[in-house]
Design a protein around this motif. Structure first.
Motif, PDB file in Angstrom:
ATOM      1  N   TYR A   1      12.181  22.077  12.452  1.00  0.00           N
ATOM      2  CA  TYR A   1      11.494  22.789  11.338  1.00  0.00           C
ATOM      3  C   TYR A   1      12.058  24.451  11.630  1.00  0.00           C
ATOM      4  CZ  TYR A   1       8.482  24.658   7.758  1.00  0.00           C
ATOM      5  OH  TYR A   1       7.922  25.316   6.863  1.00  0.00           O
ATOM      6  N   GLY A   2      12.178  24.534  12.987  1.00  0.00           N
ATOM      7  CA  GLY A   2      12.036  25.865  13.537  1.00  0.00           C
ATOM      8  C   GLY A   2      10.894  26.846  13.697  1.00  0.00           C
ATOM      9  N   SER A   3       9.920  26.178  13.718  1.00  0.00           N
ATOM     10  CA  SER A   3       8.497  26.880  13.701  1.00  0.00           C
ATOM     11  C   SER A   3       7.582  25.713  14.187  1.00  0.00           C
ATOM     12  CB  SER A   3       8.203  27.472  12.794  1.00  0.00           C
ATOM     13  OG  SER A   3       6.871  28.086  12.766  1.00  0.00           O
ATOM     14  N   ASP A   4       6.459  26.053  15.069  1.00  0.00           N
ATOM     15  CA  ASP A   4       5.395  25.030  15.188  1.00  0.00           C
ATOM     16  C   ASP A   4       3.925  25.278  14.356  1.00  0.00           C
ATOM     17  OD1 ASP A   4       4.432  27.460  16.221  1.00  0.00           O
ATOM     18  OD2 ASP A   4       3.947  26.616  18.485  1.00  0.00           O
ATOM     19  N   THR A   5       4.213  26.188  13.284  1.00  0.00           N
ATOM     20  CA  THR A   5       3.313  26.392  12.443  1.00  0.00           C
ATOM     21  C   THR A   5       3.881  26.881  11.040  1.00  0.00           C
ATOM     22  OG1 THR A   5       2.996  28.843  12.801  1.00  0.00           O
ATOM     23  CG2 THR A   5       1.521  27.032  14.121  1.00  0.00           C
ATOM     24  N   ALA A   6       2.906  26.317  10.064  1.00  0.00           N
ATOM     25  CA  ALA A   6       3.358  27.011   8.629  1.00  0.00           C
ATOM     26  C   ALA A   6       1.998  26.699   7.769  1.00  0.00           C
ATOM     27  CB  ALA A   6       4.421  26.009   8.205  1.00  0.00           C
ATOM     28  N   THR A   7       2.007  27.425   6.817  1.00  0.00           N
ATOM     29  CA  THR A   7       0.919  27.559   5.806  1.00  0.00           C
ATOM     30  C   THR A   7       1.542  27.021   4.474  1.00  0.00           C
ATOM     31  OG1 THR A   7      -0.247  29.454   6.749  1.00  0.00           O
ATOM     32  CG2 THR A   7      -0.810  28.916   4.499  1.00  0.00           C
ATOM     33  N   VAL A   8       1.040  25.797   3.743  1.00  0.00           N
ATOM     34  CA  VAL A   8       1.538  25.369   2.710  1.00  0.00           C
ATOM     35  C   VAL A   8       0.339  25.251   1.761  1.00  0.00           C
ATOM     36  CG1 VAL A   8       3.079  24.077   3.741  1.00  0.00           C
ATOM     37  CG2 VAL A   8       1.054  23.140   3.400  1.00  0.00           C
ATOM     38  N   ARG A   9       0.808  24.853   0.462  1.00  0.00           N
ATOM     39  CA  ARG A   9      -0.177  24.736  -0.586  1.00  0.00           C
ATOM     40  C   ARG A   9      -0.054  23.337  -1.204  1.00  0.00           C
ATOM     41  NH1 ARG A   9      -3.647  27.957  -2.456  1.00  0.00           N
ATOM     42  NH2 ARG A   9      -3.449  27.404  -4.657  1.00  0.00           N
ATOM     43  N   GLY A  10      -1.096  22.479  -1.332  1.00  0.00           N
ATOM     44  CA  GLY A  10      -0.863  21.207  -2.016  1.00  0.00           C
ATOM     45  C   GLY A  10      -2.516  20.845  -2.310  1.00  0.00           C
ATOM     46  N   ALA A  11      -2.612  20.038  -3.332  1.00  0.00           N
ATOM     47  CA  ALA A  11      -3.866  19.499  -3.654  1.00  0.00           C
ATOM     48  C   ALA A  11      -4.159  18.214  -2.812  1.00  0.00           C
ATOM     49  CB  ALA A  11      -3.986  19.090  -5.171  1.00  0.00           C
ATOM     50  N   THR A  12      -2.967  17.690  -2.682  1.00  0.00           N
ATOM     51  CA  THR A  12      -3.248  16.330  -1.740  1.00  0.00           C
ATOM     52  C   THR A  12      -2.068  16.517  -0.704  1.00  0.00           C
ATOM     53  OG1 THR A  12      -1.164  15.342  -2.950  1.00  0.00           O
ATOM     54  CG2 THR A  12      -3.068  14.869  -3.741  1.00  0.00           C
ATOM     55  N   VAL A  13      -2.298  15.586   0.312  1.00  0.00           N
ATOM     56  CA  VAL A  13      -1.258  15.550   1.492  1.00  0.00           C
ATOM     57  C   VAL A  13       0.058  15.259   1.245  1.00  0.00           C
ATOM     58  CG1 VAL A  13      -0.705  14.373   3.465  1.00  0.00           C
ATOM     59  CG2 VAL A  13      -3.240  14.575   3.138  1.00  0.00           C
TER      60      VAL A  13
END
Length: 97
Positions: free
Chosen positions: A32-44
């Motif tokens: 992925y190129g990173s060990d963290t991310a912030t995402v959006r979603g109502a479900t997994v």
């Protein structure tokens, strides 16, 4: 025999997308190129779709093969509804002992 394509789970109508922190480990983080991310979603499922949108193909493959934890608890139900502040950990298969 005709088969119906599987559709990914989606949240119930009216469910708001949550902002979720994601931590990626080992090969998933490397691809992925990173060990963290912030995402959006109502479900997994929606959060993982957001995470993999635009990601390199090898990262998408690694993430799709990984085990997921939601708030430190194993999660196999990708239709699970998320809330703001939840955390998803992406744990790719590990070899060895």
């Amino acid at each position: 025999m005709m088969t119906t394509p599987l559709t990914p789970p989606t949240a119930e109508p009216g469910t708001e997308a949550a902002t979720v922190a994601v931590r990626l480990f080992a090969g998933a983080a490397a691809a992925y190129g990173s060990d963290t991310a912030t995402v959006r979603g109502a479900t997994v499922a929606e959060a993982i779709r957001d995470l993999t949108a635009g990601a390199p193909a090898d990262a998408t493959t690694a993430i799709e093969r990984s085990s997921l934890l939601v708030n430190a608890v194993a999660c196999t139900d990708h239709s699970r509804v998320l809330a703001d502040g939840d955390r998803i950990d992406v744990l790719p298969p590990f070899a060895g002992g």
